[in-house]
Scaffold this active site. Structure first.
Site, PDB file in Angstrom:
ATOM      1  N   LYS A 206       0.831  -1.202   0.000  1.00 35.43           N
ATOM      2  CA  LYS A 206       0.000   0.000   0.000  1.00 35.43           C
ATOM      3  C   LYS A 206       0.867   1.254   0.000  1.00 35.43           C
ATOM      4  CE  LYS A 206      -3.543   2.175   2.865  1.00 35.43           C
ATOM      5  NZ  LYS A 206      -4.471   2.012   3.978  1.00 35.43           N
ATOM      6  N   GLU A 212      10.625  -4.711   4.381  1.00 33.50           N
ATOM      7  CA  GLU A 212      10.663  -6.140   4.016  1.00 33.50           C
ATOM      8  C   GLU A 212      10.302  -6.311   2.532  1.00 33.50           C
ATOM      9  OE1 GLU A 212       9.071  -4.914   6.654  1.00 33.50           O
ATOM     10  OE2 GLU A 212       9.064  -6.315   8.353  1.00 33.50           O
ATOM     11  N   GLY A 266      -4.895  -2.036   5.158  1.00 36.44           N
ATOM     12  CA  GLY A 266      -4.092  -3.178   4.696  1.00 36.44           C
ATOM     13  C   GLY A 266      -4.776  -4.516   4.960  1.00 36.44           C
ATOM     14  N   ARG A 267      -5.233  -4.707   6.198  1.00 41.54           N
ATOM     15  CA  ARG A 267      -5.805  -6.020   6.546  1.00 41.54           C
ATOM     16  C   ARG A 267      -7.218  -6.202   6.011  1.00 41.54           C
ATOM     17  NH1 ARG A 267      -4.675  -2.811  10.656  1.00 41.54           N
ATOM     18  NH2 ARG A 267      -6.300  -2.042  12.053  1.00 41.54           N
ATOM     19  N   GLU A 352      -4.838  -6.987  15.259  1.00 38.20           N
ATOM     20  CA  GLU A 352      -4.314  -5.675  14.853  1.00 38.20           C
ATOM     21  C   GLU A 352      -5.443  -4.635  14.916  1.00 38.20           C
ATOM     22  OE1 GLU A 352      -0.678  -5.066  12.120  1.00 38.20           O
ATOM     23  OE2 GLU A 352      -2.398  -4.728  10.828  1.00 38.20           O
ATOM     24  N   HIS A 383      -4.887 -33.042  18.055  1.00 44.21           N
ATOM     25  CA  HIS A 383      -3.751 -33.824  18.549  1.00 44.21           C
ATOM     26  C   HIS A 383      -2.644 -32.914  19.062  1.00 44.21           C
ATOM     27  CE1 HIS A 383      -5.521 -37.477  16.791  1.00 44.21           C
ATOM     28  NE2 HIS A 383      -6.018 -36.605  15.923  1.00 44.21           N
ATOM     29  N   LYS A 511       9.525  -0.749  14.546  1.00 41.41           N
ATOM     30  CA  LYS A 511      10.062  -0.468  13.205  1.00 41.41           C
ATOM     31  C   LYS A 511      11.175   0.559  13.320  1.00 41.41           C
ATOM     32  CE  LYS A 511       6.293  -0.842   9.860  1.00 41.41           C
ATOM     33  NZ  LYS A 511       5.398  -0.033   9.056  1.00 41.41           N
TER      34      LYS A 511
END
Ligand code: G6Q
Length: 546
Positions: A206, A212, A266-267, A352, A383, A511
């Site tokens: 965005k 990254e 973003g999410r 978030e 399990h 950050k």
């Protein structure tokens, strides 16, 4: 005012809780033949059974009262009308516009946003089809068969979850890959599998400033240019972003950029250009079906009254546990291998969005907000951590997501899977008393001593809550509905807690610190001051890497 001076409905709920917290669900079932009918909602291909929760009519009406008091209906309308409800960033919140199939306009600052959304959808359609049909090829004329999404957080988790969930719909000759982590392993492992001539890189960011993503994109760009030359970039790189300037600076032709806007968080962005890899993998028609499913849930959310509104009900039940039972955790268990990444996706969506401690009126909250969410695909998790959910000291309200039909109906697999899903919620609710364990052991010939030694270990307290969501099948439409349902649930909870579910300042501090530490690890700067532990760790690691 919400908070210390508790609202009327909140105080009432505290009272209801005092009289209700010992109530056993199995008694509620025994005493009310209509319980399942009352606490089950069917919406299209989705059935939501919330009857195995610690609720009754009194509890639900107190919860609806809280929703009314918090003006939930009005707040939903505000979001849909394009009001700038993300107040800390002064932005509208319009993921619902991305899948608005009604043909009606939605305005932000007096401007209809639908023409630009529809134009971008048209661009996504044309491009994804051109790639699938081999019309848009690599620079040597070969068909692009490997699509790599480079992005992180909201620019990764949604597309990754959705393409995995819809694996059955992929074109036979297309493979999808995801590079998100800055760890060099992430891009190395993907690049090792690829042929540059047939690879398309999608840089999804965005802001187009995320370290990254940009670092991974640069590495991939170099890999491509080393193999095919600089001219290859325009045929092998596209960008999904809101930031034209940075896209151009990075060296991607802005003709190859697919736009979205600041009113898309973003999410919440997998419905936008960020969903490009989904459209390429499953085809635009199927991508559109996903939007339609989400839109159907949007309409249900906007138009249903509180008492019949799935996201509202799920949100209120969550609030009941979080704020009155003080249970601050929550599990989502899809019984479908294709949905294995859904919990990670929901982790970001929920944690978030609602992991906040300052209210919309700029005060620290004095009540619990977003819970910790975790999960994994059933039956695998039975399990692993299910031991704790059944017999641990922590109560974990759980959502079971159960598609009735599998895309891979192999022998009795699906029946066994379904039986397990249903058995979990039954076992959690009923449990097993020491008496029942004793009787069972006695019947199988165990001695009194043996029974006394083991009956506590083998008993289950029960009364552990869960909600079961049955879908016909995981297809694009139903997936769209399911994801939109969770988005809206998170929204309602945020509104009840009076927090902003749409910012994420919490990811900023580390950050900034990472960029300071990076300069130290690279030996550019040694003057930053840290706590003793951090200073020592930097020194220790630098020493190893010498
Ligand atoms: C999501 C967050 C966050 C964001 C990533 C990637 O709501 O804002 O997860 O999606 O940090 O950001 P960019 O898309 O800007 O690279």
């Amino acid at each position: 005012m919400f908070g210390k001076a508790r609202t009327k409905a909140w105080k009432h709920l505290e009272n209801v809780y005092k009289h209700f917290n010992e109530v056993q669900m199995k008694d509620l079932f025994a005493n009310d033949a209509k319980r399942v009918e009352k606490y089950t909602i069917q919406f299209e291909n989705m059935l939501v059974d919330f009857s195995k929760n610690r609720i009754d009519e009194n509890v639900m009406s107190a919860l609806y009262e809280l929703a009314r008091e918090r003006g939930i209906k009005e707040q939903i309308s505000e979001m849909f009308s394009g009001k700038k409800i993300n107040t800390t960033e002064n932005r509208a919140v319009l993921h619902i516009a991305l899948r608005n199939r009604s043909g009606k306009p939605i305005y932000v600052d007096g401007r209809d946003v639908m023409p630009q959304i529809n134009a971008t959808l048209e661009k996504i359609k044309n491009f994804s089809e051109a790639v699938r049909l081999g019309i848009f090829t690599g620079c040597t004329g070969k068909k692009l068969t490997d699509i790599v999404n480079i992005g992180i957080g909201g620019s990764d988790l949604g597309p990754f979850m959705a393409t995995s969930a819809l694996r059955h719909y992929w074109a036979k000759d297309i493979r999808c890959h995801f590079i998100s982590n800055i760890d060099g392993t992430s891009c190395t492992e993907v690049l090792n599998k690829l042929n540059p001539e047939t690879t398309l890189f999608i840089v999804a960011s965005k802001t187009f400033t995320t370290i990254e993503t940009l670092t991974n994109a640069k590495t991939c760009r170099k890999w491509l240019v080393d193999a095919l030359g600089e001219y290859a970039v325009s045929k092998h790189f596209i960008a999904l972003s809101t930031n034209k300037e940075e896209v151009a600076k990075f060296g991607i032709n802005t003709d190859n950029m697919f736009e979205f806007w600041d009113f898309v968080g973003g999410r919440y962005s997998m419905w936008s250009a960020i969903g490009m890899i989904i459209a390429i993998a499953i085809g635009y028609k199927n991508f559109e079906r996903m939007l339609e499913g989400a839109h159907a849930m949007d309409n249900h959310f906007l138009n249903s009254d509180l008492e019949h509104n799935i996201p509202v009900i799920l949100a209120l039940i969550g609030i009941w546990y979080n704020n009155f039972y003080n249970i601050h955790r929550y599990a989502v268990i899809p019984y479908d291998q294709y949905l294995q990444y859904l919990p990670s996706y929901l982790q970001q969506l929920d944690m978030e969005s609602n992991g906040k401690s300052v209210s919309l009126d700029n005060k620290y909250v004095d009540y619990a907000t977003g819970p910790v969410l975790f999960g994994g695909a059933g039956t695998n998790v039975q399990h692993s951590f299910f031991q704790l959910i059944h017999q641990g000291t922590e109560i974990v309200p759980t959502d079971f997501i159960v598609p009735a039909i599998s895309h891979n109906e192999v022998g009795a697999h699906q029946q066994i899977l379904l039986a397990n899903a249903l058995a979990q919620s039954e076992a959690l609710m009923y449990g097993k008393t020491e008496e029942e364990v004793s009787e069972e052991m006695e019947a199988s010939g165990k001695s009194k001593a043996e029974i006394n030694r083991l009956k506590k270990y083998k008993s289950f307290s029960g009364n552990r809550p869960s909600t079961t969501i049955v879908l016909r099948k995981i297809d694009p439409y139903n997936l769209g509905m399911l994801i939109a349902m969770y988005e809206h649930k998170v929204f309602v909870q945020g509104k009840i807690w009076n927090i902003n579910s749409f910012d994420q300042f919490g990811v900023e501090l580390s950050k900034k610190l990472a960029s300071n530490i990076l300069s130290e690890l690279q030996g550019v700067n040694t003057s930053n001051s840290h706590d003793g532990s951090t200073t020592n760790l930097i020194k220790y690691i630098k020493n190893i890497r010498k």
